[in-house]
Design a protein around this motif. Structure first.
Motif, PDB file in Angstrom:
ATOM      1  N   VAL A  81       0.786  -1.240   0.000  1.00 35.64           N
ATOM      2  CA  VAL A  81       0.000   0.000   0.000  1.00 35.64           C
ATOM      3  C   VAL A  81       0.816   1.287   0.000  1.00 35.64           C
ATOM      4  O   VAL A  81       0.269   2.349  -0.328  1.00 35.64           O
ATOM      5  CB  VAL A  81      -0.970   0.018   1.210  1.00 35.64           C
ATOM      6  CG1 VAL A  81      -1.868  -1.202   1.189  1.00 35.64           C
ATOM      7  CG2 VAL A  81      -0.217   0.110   2.534  1.00 35.64           C
ATOM      8  N   ASN A  82       2.094   1.242   0.345  1.00 33.09           N
ATOM      9  CA  ASN A  82       2.850   2.484   0.514  1.00 33.09           C
ATOM     10  C   ASN A  82       3.100   3.234  -0.791  1.00 33.09           C
ATOM     11  O   ASN A  82       3.344   4.446  -0.784  1.00 33.09           O
ATOM     12  CB  ASN A  82       4.185   2.208   1.207  1.00 33.09           C
ATOM     13  CG  ASN A  82       4.017   1.985   2.701  1.00 33.09           C
ATOM     14  OD1 ASN A  82       2.949   2.226   3.253  1.00 33.09           O
ATOM     15  ND2 ASN A  82       5.058   1.512   3.358  1.00 33.09           N
ATOM     16  N   ASP A  83       3.091   2.528  -1.921  1.00 28.92           N
ATOM     17  CA  ASP A  83       3.353   3.209  -3.192  1.00 28.92           C
ATOM     18  C   ASP A  83       2.089   3.729  -3.870  1.00 28.92           C
ATOM     19  O   ASP A  83       2.127   4.219  -4.993  1.00 28.92           O
ATOM     20  CB  ASP A  83       4.090   2.267  -4.149  1.00 28.92           C
ATOM     21  CG  ASP A  83       3.246   1.051  -4.534  1.00 28.92           C
ATOM     22  OD1 ASP A  83       2.323   0.723  -3.757  1.00 28.92           O
ATOM     23  OD2 ASP A  83       3.510   0.454  -5.590  1.00 28.92           O
ATOM     24  N   VAL A  84       0.959   3.620  -3.169  1.00 25.63           N
ATOM     25  CA  VAL A  84      -0.315   4.069  -3.723  1.00 25.63           C
ATOM     26  C   VAL A  84      -0.602   5.496  -3.260  1.00 25.63           C
ATOM     27  O   VAL A  84      -0.387   5.841  -2.100  1.00 25.63           O
ATOM     28  CB  VAL A  84      -1.470   3.134  -3.282  1.00 25.63           C
ATOM     29  CG1 VAL A  84      -2.792   3.612  -3.870  1.00 25.63           C
ATOM     30  CG2 VAL A  84      -1.183   1.703  -3.700  1.00 25.63           C
ATOM     31  N   ASP A  85      -1.080   6.307  -4.177  1.00 26.57           N
ATOM     32  CA  ASP A  85      -1.466   7.676  -3.842  1.00 26.57           C
ATOM     33  C   ASP A  85      -2.596   7.640  -2.812  1.00 26.57           C
ATOM     34  O   ASP A  85      -3.639   7.015  -3.038  1.00 26.57           O
ATOM     35  CB  ASP A  85      -1.951   8.382  -5.113  1.00 26.57           C
ATOM     36  CG  ASP A  85      -2.289   9.848  -4.867  1.00 26.57           C
ATOM     37  OD1 ASP A  85      -2.306  10.279  -3.702  1.00 26.57           O
ATOM     38  OD2 ASP A  85      -2.548  10.556  -5.859  1.00 26.57           O
ATOM     39  N   PRO A  86      -2.412   8.288  -1.650  1.00 25.25           N
ATOM     40  CA  PRO A  86      -3.456   8.270  -0.604  1.00 25.25           C
ATOM     41  C   PRO A  86      -4.812   8.770  -1.083  1.00 25.25           C
ATOM     42  O   PRO A  86      -5.845   8.446  -0.488  1.00 25.25           O
ATOM     43  CB  PRO A  86      -2.878   9.193   0.476  1.00 25.25           C
ATOM     44  CG  PRO A  86      -1.403   9.171   0.247  1.00 25.25           C
ATOM     45  CD  PRO A  86      -1.223   9.031  -1.234  1.00 25.25           C
ATOM     46  N   ASN A  87      -4.804   9.574  -2.143  1.00 26.04           N
ATOM     47  CA  ASN A  87      -6.068  10.089  -2.668  1.00 26.04           C
ATOM     48  C   ASN A  87      -6.748   9.132  -3.640  1.00 26.04           C
ATOM     49  O   ASN A  87      -7.902   9.361  -4.027  1.00 26.04           O
ATOM     50  CB  ASN A  87      -5.828  11.437  -3.372  1.00 26.04           C
ATOM     51  CG  ASN A  87      -5.336  12.510  -2.408  1.00 26.04           C
ATOM     52  OD1 ASN A  87      -5.851  12.626  -1.297  1.00 26.04           O
ATOM     53  ND2 ASN A  87      -4.344  13.283  -2.815  1.00 26.04           N
ATOM     54  N   ASP A  88      -6.030   8.100  -4.037  1.00 20.53           N
ATOM     55  CA  ASP A  88      -6.597   7.107  -4.951  1.00 20.53           C
ATOM     56  C   ASP A  88      -7.254   5.999  -4.119  1.00 20.53           C
ATOM     57  O   ASP A  88      -6.698   4.922  -3.920  1.00 20.53           O
ATOM     58  CB  ASP A  88      -5.498   6.538  -5.857  1.00 20.53           C
ATOM     59  CG  ASP A  88      -6.060   5.681  -6.982  1.00 20.53           C
ATOM     60  OD1 ASP A  88      -7.267   5.361  -6.950  1.00 20.53           O
ATOM     61  OD2 ASP A  88      -5.280   5.311  -7.894  1.00 20.53           O
TER      62      ASP A  88
ATOM     63  N   GLU B 254      -8.218  -1.751  -3.195  1.00 19.58           N
ATOM     64  CA  GLU B 254      -7.843  -2.986  -3.885  1.00 19.58           C
ATOM     65  C   GLU B 254      -6.594  -3.608  -3.256  1.00 19.58           C
ATOM     66  O   GLU B 254      -6.508  -4.830  -3.097  1.00 19.58           O
ATOM     67  CB  GLU B 254      -7.597  -2.706  -5.366  1.00 19.58           C
ATOM     68  CG  GLU B 254      -8.857  -2.492  -6.178  1.00 19.58           C
ATOM     69  CD  GLU B 254      -9.772  -3.711  -6.181  1.00 19.58           C
ATOM     70  OE1 GLU B 254      -9.248  -4.832  -6.329  1.00 19.58           O
ATOM     71  OE2 GLU B 254     -10.994  -3.544  -6.003  1.00 19.58           O
ATOM     72  N   ARG B 255      -5.637  -2.767  -2.883  1.00 21.69           N
ATOM     73  CA  ARG B 255      -4.414  -3.284  -2.255  1.00 21.69           C
ATOM     74  C   ARG B 255      -4.710  -3.867  -0.877  1.00 21.69           C
ATOM     75  O   ARG B 255      -4.174  -4.912  -0.505  1.00 21.69           O
ATOM     76  CB  ARG B 255      -3.372  -2.164  -2.152  1.00 21.69           C
ATOM     77  CG  ARG B 255      -2.870  -1.673  -3.500  1.00 21.69           C
ATOM     78  CD  ARG B 255      -2.063  -2.736  -4.224  1.00 21.69           C
ATOM     79  NE  ARG B 255      -1.547  -2.244  -5.493  1.00 21.69           N
ATOM     80  CZ  ARG B 255      -0.372  -1.628  -5.634  1.00 21.69           C
ATOM     81  NH1 ARG B 255       0.407  -1.423  -4.569  1.00 21.69           N
ATOM     82  NH2 ARG B 255       0.038  -1.222  -6.819  1.00 21.69           N
ATOM     83  N   TRP B 256      -5.560  -3.184  -0.126  1.00 26.82           N
ATOM     84  CA  TRP B 256      -5.941  -3.707   1.190  1.00 26.82           C
ATOM     85  C   TRP B 256      -6.737  -5.004   1.052  1.00 26.82           C
ATOM     86  O   TRP B 256      -6.661  -5.887   1.895  1.00 26.82           O
ATOM     87  CB  TRP B 256      -6.733  -2.671   1.984  1.00 26.82           C
ATOM     88  CG  TRP B 256      -5.859  -1.704   2.703  1.00 26.82           C
ATOM     89  CD1 TRP B 256      -5.527  -0.443   2.327  1.00 26.82           C
ATOM     90  CD2 TRP B 256      -5.180  -1.925   3.938  1.00 26.82           C
ATOM     91  NE1 TRP B 256      -4.684   0.141   3.233  1.00 26.82           N
ATOM     92  CE2 TRP B 256      -4.451  -0.752   4.236  1.00 26.82           C
ATOM     93  CE3 TRP B 256      -5.099  -2.999   4.815  1.00 26.82           C
ATOM     94  CZ2 TRP B 256      -3.672  -0.620   5.375  1.00 26.82           C
ATOM     95  CZ3 TRP B 256      -4.324  -2.878   5.966  1.00 26.82           C
ATOM     96  CH2 TRP B 256      -3.615  -1.716   6.237  1.00 26.82           C
TER      97      TRP B 256
END
Length: 215
Positions: free
Chosen positions: A141-148, A154-156
Motif C-alpha cells: 500500500v505504501n506506493d499508492v497515492d493516498p487520494n486514490d 484494492e491493495r488492502w
C-alpha cells in the motif's frame, strides 16, 4: 496483521481522524480482550463438563478463531461501506481472542516440564510473523497515492485475503496435527531426577494449567 495495521487501515481507507475517533480506534482491542475472557469461560466449560476432550477443545478454539476470522476478513475485503467494515473487523477481533486459548495453553498441555522453552520458541516464531506482516502490508500500500481510494482499497483487499488464507491454512494444519496430550519426551530423564510423587505432581499441574482460564 489486524492488530498492528488497524490504525493505518482506519486512516487510509476508512478516512477516520484518529484524534477524533479514539473510541472507535480502541474498540478492536477491547473486543479481543472480551474474546479472551469469554473464550476462556467456554473452553473451560467444555473441558470440565467433559463435553469435549482437551485436544478437541483446543481444536474448537482454533476453528472458532481462525476460520470465523478468515470469513469475516474476506467479507471486509469486499465491503465498501465503513459501517459494515467496522462491524466485521470488531467481530473478527473478538474471535481472535480464542486463538490464545488454543496455542498459548497448548505449551503446558504438551509438556509441563518444558512449557517455558516451548513458549519461548513459539512466541519467537510469532514475533517473526508480526514483523513480516506489517512489512508485507507496507509493500502493498505504501506506493499508492493516498487520494486514490479505489486502488488503495484494492491493495488492502489483497492484504485481507492473504491473511485469511494464512489463517485458514493454520487452522487446518492444527486440526490435523494438533494435540493436547502430554508428549512422551516430557518424561525424558524423569525417572532419574524425580520421584513418583513428583511425577504425579507434574501431571496434575499439566491437567490444571491446561484448563480454560489457566493460560
Amino acid at each position: 496483521m489486524l492488530l498492528s495495521d488497524i490504525p493505518k487501515f482506519m486512516i487510509e481507507v476508512l478516512q477516520y481522524n484518529m484524534k477524533d475517533s479514539g473510541f472507535i480506534a480502541s474498540l478492536p482491542y477491547v473486543m479481543i480482550y472480551i474474546g479472551y475472557i469469554s473464550g476462556g469461560y467456554f473452553s473451560d466449560l467444555l473441558v470440565r463438563n467433559e463435553i469435549l476432550s482437551k485436544t478437541w477443545t483446543r481444536k474448537w478454539c482454533s476453528v472458532t478463531s481462525h476460520v470465523i476470522s478468515a470469513i469475516l476478513l474476506t467479507g471486509m475485503a469486499y465491503c465498501e461501506n465503513n459501517v459494515p467494515i467496522l462491524i466485521l473487523m470488531n467481530i473478527a477481533m473478538y474471535f481472535q481472542g480464542y486463538a490464545h486459548l488454543c496455542y498459548y495453553v497448548n505449551y503446558a498441555d504438551l509438556s509441563p516440564r518444558f512449557s517455558a522453552i516451548l513458549c519461548g520458541i513459539g512466541n519467537g516464531l510469532c514475533a517473526v510473523a508480526g514483523i513480516l506482516g506489517p512489512i508485507a502490508v507496507g509493500l502493498l500500500v505504501n506506493d499508492v497515492d493516498p487520494n486514490d481510494h479505489d486502488k488503495l482499497h484494492e491493495r488492502w483487499k489483497i492484504a485481507f485475503l492473504s491473511a485469511s488464507a494464512v489463517w485458514m491454512f493454520g487452522s487446518v494444519q492444527y486440526c490435523v496435527f494438533g494435540s493436547a496430550e502430554v508428549q512422551p519426551w516430557n518424561s525424558h530423564g524423569l525417572e532419574e531426577e524425580t520421584s513418583v510423587e513428583d511425577e504425579d505432581l507434574l501431571y496434575a499441574y499439566a491437567e490444571e494449567s491446561s484448563r480454560g482460564f489457566a493460560i
